[in-house]
Structure formats: structure tokens, C-alpha cells
Design an enzyme around this catalytic site. Structure first.
Site, PDB file in Angstrom:
ATOM      1  N   HIS A  82     -76.813  20.882  -2.737  1.00  0.00           N
ATOM      2  CA  HIS A  82     -75.797  20.667  -2.084  1.00  0.00           C
ATOM      3  C   HIS A  82     -75.716  22.119  -2.650  1.00  0.00           C
ATOM      4  O   HIS A  82     -75.234  22.861  -3.398  1.00  0.00           O
ATOM      5  CB  HIS A  82     -74.579  19.412  -2.838  1.00  0.00           C
ATOM      6  CG  HIS A  82     -73.323  19.742  -1.609  1.00  0.00           C
ATOM      7  ND1 HIS A  82     -73.798  19.046  -0.730  1.00  0.00           N
ATOM      8  CD2 HIS A  82     -72.485  20.549  -1.611  1.00  0.00           C
ATOM      9  CE1 HIS A  82     -72.588  18.974   0.327  1.00  0.00           C
ATOM     10  NE2 HIS A  82     -71.879  19.735  -0.548  1.00  0.00           N
ATOM     11  N   ASP A 161     -63.478  11.762   0.878  1.00  0.00           N
ATOM     12  CA  ASP A 161     -63.971  12.595   1.111  1.00  0.00           C
ATOM     13  C   ASP A 161     -63.928  13.539   2.349  1.00  0.00           C
ATOM     14  O   ASP A 161     -63.712  14.735   2.661  1.00  0.00           O
ATOM     15  CB  ASP A 161     -64.963  13.460   0.321  1.00  0.00           C
ATOM     16  CG  ASP A 161     -65.824  15.009   0.254  1.00  0.00           C
ATOM     17  OD1 ASP A 161     -65.094  15.603  -0.188  1.00  0.00           O
ATOM     18  OD2 ASP A 161     -66.576  15.029   1.237  1.00  0.00           O
ATOM     19  N   ARG A 168     -58.135  19.604   4.019  1.00  0.00           N
ATOM     20  CA  ARG A 168     -58.006  21.077   3.309  1.00  0.00           C
ATOM     21  C   ARG A 168     -58.580  21.500   4.141  1.00  0.00           C
ATOM     22  O   ARG A 168     -58.297  22.833   4.617  1.00  0.00           O
ATOM     23  CB  ARG A 168     -59.642  21.090   2.201  1.00  0.00           C
ATOM     24  CG  ARG A 168     -58.811  20.164   1.208  1.00  0.00           C
ATOM     25  CD  ARG A 168     -59.951  20.190   0.029  1.00  0.00           C
ATOM     26  NE  ARG A 168     -60.582  21.222   0.012  1.00  0.00           N
ATOM     27  CZ  ARG A 168     -62.146  20.764  -0.843  1.00  0.00           C
ATOM     28  NH1 ARG A 168     -62.618  20.097  -0.701  1.00  0.00           N
ATOM     29  NH2 ARG A 168     -62.356  22.201  -1.274  1.00  0.00           N
ATOM     30  N   SER A 183     -65.162  16.616  -4.198  1.00  0.00           N
ATOM     31  CA  SER A 183     -65.350  16.687  -2.971  1.00  0.00           C
ATOM     32  C   SER A 183     -67.486  16.522  -3.384  1.00  0.00           C
ATOM     33  O   SER A 183     -67.414  15.251  -2.829  1.00  0.00           O
ATOM     34  CB  SER A 183     -64.839  18.092  -1.779  1.00  0.00           C
ATOM     35  OG  SER A 183     -66.024  17.795  -1.263  1.00  0.00           O
ATOM     36  N   LYS A 187     -70.034  12.923  -2.974  1.00  0.00           N
ATOM     37  CA  LYS A 187     -70.615  12.834  -2.080  1.00  0.00           C
ATOM     38  C   LYS A 187     -72.034  12.141  -2.276  1.00  0.00           C
ATOM     39  O   LYS A 187     -72.718  11.506  -2.359  1.00  0.00           O
ATOM     40  CB  LYS A 187     -70.883  13.629  -1.416  1.00  0.00           C
ATOM     41  CG  LYS A 187     -69.699  13.714  -0.238  1.00  0.00           C
ATOM     42  CD  LYS A 187     -70.152  14.721   0.643  1.00  0.00           C
ATOM     43  CE  LYS A 187     -69.546  16.218   0.599  1.00  0.00           C
ATOM     44  NZ  LYS A 187     -68.529  16.880   0.704  1.00  0.00           N
TER      45      LYS A 187
HETATM   46  N1  URA Z   1     -69.066  21.914  -0.274  1.00  0.00           N
HETATM   47  C1  URA Z   1     -68.332  20.358  -0.074  1.00  0.00           C
HETATM   48  O1  URA Z   1     -68.938  19.409   0.043  1.00  0.00           O
HETATM   49  N2  URA Z   1     -67.100  20.430  -0.212  1.00  0.00           N
HETATM   50  C2  URA Z   1     -66.421  21.581  -0.934  1.00  0.00           C
HETATM   51  O2  URA Z   1     -65.097  21.236  -1.255  1.00  0.00           O
HETATM   52  C3  URA Z   1     -67.080  22.822  -0.465  1.00  0.00           C
HETATM   53  C4  URA Z   1     -68.127  23.063  -0.202  1.00  0.00           C
END
Ligand code: URA
Length: 432
Positions: A82, A161, A168, A183, A187
Site C-alpha cells: 500500500h 474506513d 476526509r 485507514s 484495510k
Molecule cells: N491511503 C489510504 O488508504 N488511506 C489514507 O489515509 C492515505 C492513503
């Protein structure tokens, strides 16, 4: 307990209790708490921060807000990656088929664009037919059958999320270590991978503008990973200028396909190879980085990674003919050049300015409900360190109206700084 008390507490910079955090996550997910109440709390968190305990509680509550996948029947070796977000960041589209083509299963849930940064889901959806909205059964079936699935948050994974992330994005609360860490990690925990490699971007186009902030975010996510018993490695990468040459949803897919098929831009390659190496290091316990790097370069060279990407697109309903012939992607109606105003070297190509220009052009969303135009974006001809001449093309803006394209041309011109010295650049900053 009620949401007004919780907002009041965070507004006064108090530490929220486990019960308060769980109450907020549960009731915002089920719709009892409204968007405007959640906005107030998120803003207070953004301004006053959270303690380590609050962040852990928030992460777990968000991960548990939907299903938490157990993929152990598929493999005990599932690796995820990620990015904390960037401009022109198409790394997932390149790295994940590389890893899957080497026999390491990839189960990845991606996000949409956030703030000025682009999102993998928006990019994938620019491929006609590609379905990011799979059920958990289909997600697991694809991983079993072809070793890879890339989806959005449409299945019931970390739904809290999904809501907080979109909120956000529309209230200017994207840059916050507690909110980014919870966040991403919620995930990752919900999606069931055993090991996680995080690309923590750092620079003008990233949420973390300097190394110190990026290190803090990386350490927080590593801590959450350790706590959740997921092997977690963070790679700090430079986001002072956009990654690669294309910024924009379909334009980035085209660049990613070309990177897998023909040639990878140097900066993209350095990040791809580093992240992929770290993913293989985690997947294969006693392997060496140099052997893993060799394997990665091999599957790029022999086309296996490209074939895996095609397999992924086909499996998720996408039209593979667009991958085989990227000229099929619909072009924006206006393609306007950005012309250089003097001789010299590109000293700066400010990623933040590019991101803002792209957002105005229609690459991302200003409001949650906004539709994006997958055709629009910017293709750079010149990047940091390049020699330039007056009148030369620095970039092309792909726009859907003359006004927007013109504004973007001016914005992109102001993102360039042309100086007299050649500047060198470094893409990988450090591994944590
Ligand atoms: N990627 C995400 O999944 N969440 C964030 O807050 C920033 C980048």
C-alpha cells in the site's frame, strides 16, 4: 454516551476511551451518526491528534467494522502493499502482477483518489469493464485461481474506513498521521495478508512533506503491524516530483502497461524493484535480496508480469484488448502543450502543484459525489535534471474543455522551476 460528548472531548484535546472510539466507528458505519457530526470529530482528530492507544483502537474498530478475511486456506504467504499516496503513483499496477507472476499470491484492496493524490481504484476503473466491486467469494476465488485480485472497498471490508476516507477527502482532513495510519492498516488487516510492504511517500506531493514526518508515520504503521502480527516493512520514497511521466487515470494505466511491456521510466523502476524485493523478502523467509531482485527483473524482461496483468484484467471483467493496444483508450478532446520559457535545466517539478492542477482538471474529486473524467491528465516530457530549451514542450495537458486545459497549462508551467544547474535525484530514501 453520545457523539456530541465525543466531539467535545476531542475538541478539547482529550484522549478518547476505547468505548468512545468504538461507539463512533460503529454508529458512523451504520448511519446513526451523520456526516456533519463525523466531520466535526475527524477535524478535531486532525487538529489535536491521537495517542498510540487511540490509534490502535481506531484501527481495530475500523478493521472489525466489516468482514475480516482469513485467507489461510489459500496460502500462509500472502503479501500486500500500500502507498500512503502520491502524484503519478501507478506502482500497484506494476508491482502486484510482478509478485503474482512469481507465485506469491496478492490480495489487495485499494482506495480511490484522496486529496490531490490519485487512487488505484479510479485508475483500474478506466479500463472498460474492469470490476473493482467483487464479492468476498469472487475476490478469494480469483486469488485461488490466478494468484491475484485487485479490488476497491465495495465488499464489506473495513466499511468504516470507506466512509471516513471519502469524508476526509471532502473536508480537507487527508493529512493526519492517526487517520492515515488507521485507514491503511485497518484495510490491510481486514484484507487478510500475512505480510505488508508500505510505500511511505515523502515530499511536496505526499501527505508527509518531510522525512521526519514520514518516519513517524512509518513507525506508527510498523507498530500497528507488529501488534496485529503482520510482518510490516516501510520503504520511504521521494514524492517531490510526480512518479513517471503520466498523471491521470487512464494515462497512468497506459504508462503502467508500457512499463510492463516495453520500458519502465527510471524513477518508477527504482520504486517498483525496491518494493517488489521487500515483498519477496517477506514472502520467502530465507531468501536474499539480490536473488529476489534478479527474479523480479526476469519476469519483467520475459513478459510474465505483463501476462499476469492481462490475466487479472480479464478475470475482473476488463476488456483486455485495451491492454494489448493502449491506443484504444479514449483520448481527452483537448491536448495542449506547456511550453518552456527559457533555456536551462529543470530544477524543480513541484508534485503538489501538479496534484492541485490535476484535481482542478478533473482527475480527482472536489466533493464526495463528483464524477471523475478518466481521460484527463498531464503527460510530462521533461522532468527534474533534464536540459531544456526555450519553446520546447515541457508537458502536454489532456483536458475536456478549453478553459480547464488552459488553466492547467498555466498551473503546470508554474510547477516548473528552470535553473542553470543540473540537479540529481534520489527515489528511495530508506527502509524502516
Ligand atoms: N491511503 C489510504 O488508504 N488511506 C489514507 O489515509 C492515505 C492513503
Amino acid at each position: 454516551m453520545n457523539i456530541l460528548e465525543i466531539i467535545e472531548n476531542k475538541k478539547n484535546a482529550k484522549e478518547l476511551s476505547k468505548e468512545e472510539i468504538e461507539y463512533f466507528v460503529k454508529n458512523y458505519t451504520n448511519g446513526e451518526i451523520t456526516d456533519y457530526q463525523a466531520s466535526a470529530l475527524i477535524m478535531a482528530i486532525c487538529i489535536n491528534g491521537m495517542t498510540q492507544d487511540e490509534i490502535l483502537t481506531l484501527t481495530v474498530a475500523m478493521a472489525n467494522s466489516g468482514d475480516v478475511l482469513d485467507l489461510s486456506d489459500i496460502s500462509k504467504n500472502i503479501v500486500d502493499k500500500h502507498s500512503t499516496g502520491g502524484i503519478g503513483d501507478k506502482i500497484t499496477l506494476i508491482v502486484t502482477p510482478i509478485i503474482a507472476s512469481l507465485g506469491v499470491p496478492v490480495a489487495k484492496m485499494s482506495g480511490r483518489g484522496l486529496g490531490i493524490t490519485g487512487g488505484t481504484v479510479d485508475k483500474l476503473e478506466s479500463i472498460p469493464g474492469y470490476n473493482t466491486n467483487l464479492s468476498i467469494e469472487e475476490f478469494k476465488k480469483n486469488i485461488k485461481e490466478i494468484g491475484i485480485s485487485l479490488i476497491g472497498q465495495t465488499v464489506n471490508l473495513a466499511p468504516a474506513d470507506k466512509k471516513i476516507y471519502a469524508l476526509r477527502d471532502s473536508i480537507g482532513c487527508t493529512k493526519s498521521i492517526p487517520l492515515i495510519a488507521s485507514s491503511i492498516m485497518s484495510k490491510k488487516i481486514a484484507a487478510g495478508a500475512n505480510a505488508i510492504v508500505l510505500d511511505v511517500t515523502c515530499g511536496s506531493g505526499a501527505f508527509m512533506k518531510d522525512k521526519e514526518e514520514a518516519r513517524k508515520l512509518a513507525k506508527m504503521m510498523t507498530l500497528i503491524g507488529k501488534w496485529a502480527k503482520r510482518k510490516t516493512v516501510c520503504v520511504l520514497t521521494n514524492m517531490d516530483e510526480p512518479l513517471g511521466y503520466a498523471v491521470g487515470n487512464s494515462l497512468e494505466v497506459i504508462e503502467a502497461v508500457k512499463a510492463l511491456k516495453e520500458e519502465m521510466p527510471k524513477d518508477v523502476k527504482s520504486v517498483v524493484v525496491k518494493l517488489a524485493t521487500e515483498m519477496l523478502n517477506l514472502a520467502y523467509k530465507n531468501s536474499s535480496s539480490s536473488d529476489n531482485k534478479k527474479k523480479i527483473l526476469e519476469v519483467i524482461e520475459n513478459g510474465k508480469a505483463y501476462e499476469k496483468f492481462k490475466e487479472l484484467v480479464q478475470k475482473q471483467g476488463g476488456d483486455v484488448s485495451y491492454i494489448e493496444d493502449t491506443d484504444k483508450f479514449e483520448k481527452a478532446p483537448i491536448i495542449a502543450p506547456v511550453l518552456c520559457e527559457k533555456d536551462g535545466f529543470v530544477e524543480e517539478l513541484n508534485a503538489e502543484k501538479v496534484g492541485k492542477a490535476g484535481l482542478e482538471l478533473g482527475i480527482g474529486r472536489m466533493k464526495k459525489e463528483d464524477l471523475i473524467d478518466s481521460r484527463v491528465g498531464i503527460v510530462f516530457e521533461k522532468k527534474i535534471g533534464d536540459k531544456v530549451k526555450k519553446g520546447e514542450v515541457l508537458a502536454y495537458v489532456h483536458g475536456n474543455s478549453p478553459e480547464k486545459a488552459n488553466t492547467c497549462v498555466n498551473n503546470i508551467l508554474s510547477a516548473y522551476k528552470i535553473g542553470t544547474k543540473k540537479v540529481s535525484k534520489k527515489n528511495i530514501i530508506e527502509v524502516i
